[in-house]
Design a protein around this motif. Structure first.
Motif, short mmCIF file in Angstrom:
data_model
loop_
_atom_site.label_atom_id
_atom_site.label_comp_id
_atom_site.label_asym_id
_atom_site.label_seq_id
_atom_site.Cartn_x
_atom_site.Cartn_y
_atom_site.Cartn_z
N TYR A 188 6.80 4.67 7.30
CA TYR A 188 7.85 5.41 6.60
C TYR A 188 8.13 4.81 5.21
O TYR A 188 8.34 5.55 4.24
CB TYR A 188 9.13 5.41 7.43
N VAL A 189 8.17 3.49 5.14
CA VAL A 189 8.49 2.83 3.86
C VAL A 189 7.44 3.15 2.81
O VAL A 189 7.76 3.48 1.66
CB VAL A 189 8.61 1.31 4.05
N GLU A 190 6.17 3.09 3.18
CA GLU A 190 5.08 3.37 2.24
C GLU A 190 5.11 4.82 1.77
O GLU A 190 4.80 5.11 0.61
CB GLU A 190 3.74 3.05 2.91
N LEU A 191 5.51 5.73 2.65
CA LEU A 191 5.62 7.14 2.27
C LEU A 191 6.79 7.36 1.30
O LEU A 191 6.65 8.06 0.30
CB LEU A 191 5.81 8.01 3.51
N ILE A 192 7.92 6.76 1.61
CA ILE A 192 9.11 6.93 0.75
C ILE A 192 8.87 6.31 -0.62
O ILE A 192 9.20 6.91 -1.66
CB ILE A 192 10.35 6.30 1.42
N VAL A 193 8.29 5.12 -0.64
CA VAL A 193 7.98 4.46 -1.92
C VAL A 193 7.00 5.31 -2.71
O VAL A 193 7.15 5.50 -3.92
CB VAL A 193 7.43 3.05 -1.68
N GLY A 194 5.99 5.84 -2.03
CA GLY A 194 5.02 6.70 -2.70
C GLY A 194 5.67 7.94 -3.30
O GLY A 194 5.38 8.31 -4.44
N LYS A 224 0.84 -1.20 0.00
CA LYS A 224 0.00 0.00 0.00
C LYS A 224 0.88 1.26 0.00
O LYS A 224 1.17 1.83 1.05
CB LYS A 224 -0.91 -0.01 1.22
N ALA A 225 1.32 1.69 -1.18
CA ALA A 225 2.10 2.93 -1.27
C ALA A 225 1.19 4.13 -1.01
O ALA A 225 -0.01 4.08 -1.27
CB ALA A 225 2.72 3.04 -2.67
N SER A 226 1.78 5.20 -0.50
CA SER A 226 0.99 6.39 -0.18
C SER A 226 0.59 7.14 -1.45
O SER A 226 1.43 7.69 -2.15
CB SER A 226 1.80 7.32 0.73
N ILE A 227 -0.71 7.17 -1.73
CA ILE A 227 -1.21 7.88 -2.90
C ILE A 227 -1.05 9.39 -2.71
O ILE A 227 -0.80 10.12 -3.67
CB ILE A 227 -2.67 7.51 -3.18
N HIS A 228 -1.18 9.86 -1.47
CA HIS A 228 -0.96 11.28 -1.20
C HIS A 228 0.45 11.70 -1.61
O HIS A 228 0.64 12.74 -2.26
CB HIS A 228 -1.15 11.58 0.30
N MET A 229 1.44 10.89 -1.25
CA MET A 229 2.83 11.23 -1.58
C MET A 229 3.09 11.09 -3.07
O MET A 229 3.86 11.87 -3.64
CB MET A 229 3.78 10.34 -0.77
N ILE A 230 2.47 10.11 -3.70
CA ILE A 230 2.61 9.95 -5.15
C ILE A 230 2.13 11.21 -5.86
O ILE A 230 2.82 11.75 -6.75
CB ILE A 230 1.81 8.73 -5.64
N ALA A 231 0.97 11.70 -5.45
CA ALA A 231 0.37 12.85 -6.12
C ALA A 231 1.19 14.13 -5.90
O ALA A 231 1.50 14.85 -6.86
CB ALA A 231 -1.05 13.05 -5.61
#
Length: 202
Positions: free
Chosen positions: A179-185, A127-134
């Motif tokens: 943290y990992v999901e945010l960085i990946v995102g 579950k990567a962070s969609i907020h961070m991706i955007a």
């Protein structure tokens, strides 16, 4: 503080980020583009990236395919992300073809690649962070436009850095991601935009 951090996630929701990228482009581009064309493009993007996804969400919720607007599980994200990829593809083909606005064409190609990557990861139960991706995708696009048009937008870039940090803090505080999901995102949003610069940045 809890209210502020929660508000940040809503104010800077992923759905509004593509529209912010388009608005910023039209506000900074030195090219003459008729006002009617700009208005038509903004209306199209608003419908396709904000209104339509919201309607799709409520449809999916009605038929029991999603349970929360937060899409807390990776499995719950698969169908919305897949449908969003189709919407972004339509934007690339119909709203911003390469023959019209090359910068926005590649911006949305990057958005499409980011969405596809997030979609694949959701299938793989990550579950990567969609907020961070955007936000990271738009952030990189702003940087690219400052170089492309030779304009000084250091204030805007500083603000985007603060917003990016605030979103990451908000998602951690709400325990929506680690943290990992945010960085990946962040990388999923940032890297496609960076890679595609080879095709349009001059």
């Amino acid at each position: 503080m809890n209210y502020i951090l929660k508000s940040i996630s809503f104010i800077f929701h992923p759905l509004i980020m593509p529209l912010l990228g388009v608005i910023f482009y039209f506000s900074k581009s030195p090219r003459f583009i008729p006002t009617e064309i700009i208005q038509a493009k903004l209306v199209s993007i608003s419908i396709l990236t904000i209104i339509l996804p919201i309607l799709i969400y409520y449809l999916l919720k009605t038929i029991g395919k999603t349970h929360s607007i937060y899409l807390r599980s990776a499995k719950e994200r698969i169908l919305p992300l897949g449908l969003n990829c189709i919407i972004i593809y339509l934007i690339v083909k119909r709203v911003f073809p390469p023959s019209e606005v090359i910068e926005l064409y590649y911006f949305f190609i990057g958005v499409l690649l980011s969405n596809l990557t997030c979609f694949i990861l959701a299938i793989l139960k990550f579950k990567a962070s969609i907020h961070m991706i955007a936000v990271s995708g738009v952030f990189m696009f702003y940087i690219a436009l400052s170089l492309h048009f030779g304009i000084n937008i250091n204030g805007t870039l500083a603000l985007m850095a603060i917003i990016t940090g605030a979103i990451a803090t908000s998602r951690l505080h709400l325990k929506a991601h680690n943290y990992v999901e945010l960085i990946v995102g962040f990388c999923i949003g940032f890297l496609p935009q960076l890679t595609l610069l080879n095709y349009w940045l001059t």
